[in-house]
Enzyme design. Structure first.
Site, PDB file in Angstrom:
ATOM      1  CB  CYS A   7      -0.978  -0.010   1.173  1.00 25.56           C
ATOM      2  SG  CYS A   7      -0.221   0.064   2.806  1.00 25.56           S
ATOM      3  NE  ARG A  13      -4.491   1.523   1.887  1.00 22.38           N
ATOM      4  CZ  ARG A  13      -4.345   2.227   0.779  1.00 22.38           C
ATOM      5  NH1 ARG A  13      -5.250   2.136  -0.182  1.00 22.38           N
ATOM      6  NH2 ARG A  13      -3.297   3.014   0.621  1.00 22.38           N
ATOM      7  CG  ASP A 118      -5.130   5.577   2.706  1.00 19.45           C
ATOM      8  OD1 ASP A 118      -5.155   5.171   3.882  1.00 19.45           O
ATOM      9  OD2 ASP A 118      -4.179   6.214   2.222  1.00 19.45           O
TER      10      ASP A 118
HETATM   11  P1  4NP Z   1      -1.710   2.913   4.103  1.00 16.32           P
HETATM   12  O1  4NP Z   1      -2.311   4.288   4.667  1.00 16.32           O
HETATM   13  O2  4NP Z   1      -1.210   3.197   2.705  1.00 16.32           O
HETATM   14  O3  4NP Z   1      -2.883   1.995   4.098  1.00 16.32           O
HETATM   15  O4  4NP Z   1      -0.616   2.496   5.046  1.00 16.32           O
HETATM   16  C1  4NP Z   1      -1.543   5.448   4.737  1.00 16.32           C
HETATM   17  C2  4NP Z   1      -0.703   5.650   5.796  1.00 16.32           C
HETATM   18  C3  4NP Z   1       0.036   6.815   5.893  1.00 16.32           C
HETATM   19  C4  4NP Z   1      -0.072   7.764   4.914  1.00 16.32           C
HETATM   20  C5  4NP Z   1      -0.906   7.560   3.833  1.00 16.32           C
HETATM   21  C6  4NP Z   1      -1.645   6.400   3.750  1.00 16.32           C
HETATM   22  N1  4NP Z   1       0.667   8.945   5.019  1.00 16.32           N
HETATM   23  O5  4NP Z   1       0.456   9.862   4.192  1.00 16.32           O
HETATM   24  O6  4NP Z   1       1.508   9.093   5.919  1.00 16.32           O
END
Ligand code: 4NP
Length: 148
Positions: A7, A13, A118
């Site tokens: 991800c 995720r 997300d």
């Molecule tokens: P992930 O969610 O891709 O599901 O881990 C996110 C976690 C952090 C960030 C963006 C999406 N971020 O911008 O820090």
């Protein structure tokens, strides 16, 4: 079989997908290797988001010991299957692929080009995202076993 879940941040995720998949794979003694990584490097070495750890624990999975990693080109050689959560992940991963063999290892985690939303900026999404990922992990195991 070696599977990498990908991800953006590798804290919401894909750590869920990694932890759930490993738990199910271990239960069935399949001997597959499961890991996860993020296309972004902001959270490298951090544990998963508290909300992911918490929803996983609620449903009987422990993802607290996993640490975030950054997706890199070596992963194309290290894994048989690279499963991405959304179209941006797909684009970012494919940008790093060299050749058709590497590109062929990459698929969306969900079927029919569906994305796993997300949940990072929306607390309410963690439980539905968890349930969607858990259901798909079970399906994936059956599909991969059937294709052997
Ligand atoms: P992930 O969610 O891709 O599901 O881990 C996110 C976690 C952090 C960030 C963006 C999406 N971020 O911008 O820090």
């Amino acid at each position: 079989m070696k599977i990498l879940m990908v991800c953006l941040g590798n804290i919401c995720r894909s750590p869920l997908a990694e932890g759930i998949m490993r738990h199910l794979v271990d239960q069935q003694e399949l001997g597959w290797e499961i890991a996860s990584a993020g296309t972004g490097d902001w959270h490298v070495n951090e544990p998963a988001d508290k909300r992911s750890i918490s929803v996983a624990r609620q449903f009987g999975y422990d993802i607290s010991k996993q640490r975030a990693k950054h997706f890199n080109r070596d992963h194309f050689d290290e894994f048989d299957l690279i499963l991405v959560m959304d179209q941006n992940n797909l684009k970012d991963v494919l940008k790093l692929a060299s050749g058709q063999e590497q590109r062929n290892k990459v698929s969306m985690f969900l079927p029919d080009d569906l994305e796993v939303a997300d949940p990072y900026f929306d607390e309410r999404l963690f439980e539905p995202v968890f349930l969607q990922i858990e259901a798909r992990c079970k399906q994936l195991i059956d599909e991969i076993k059937a294709n052997k």
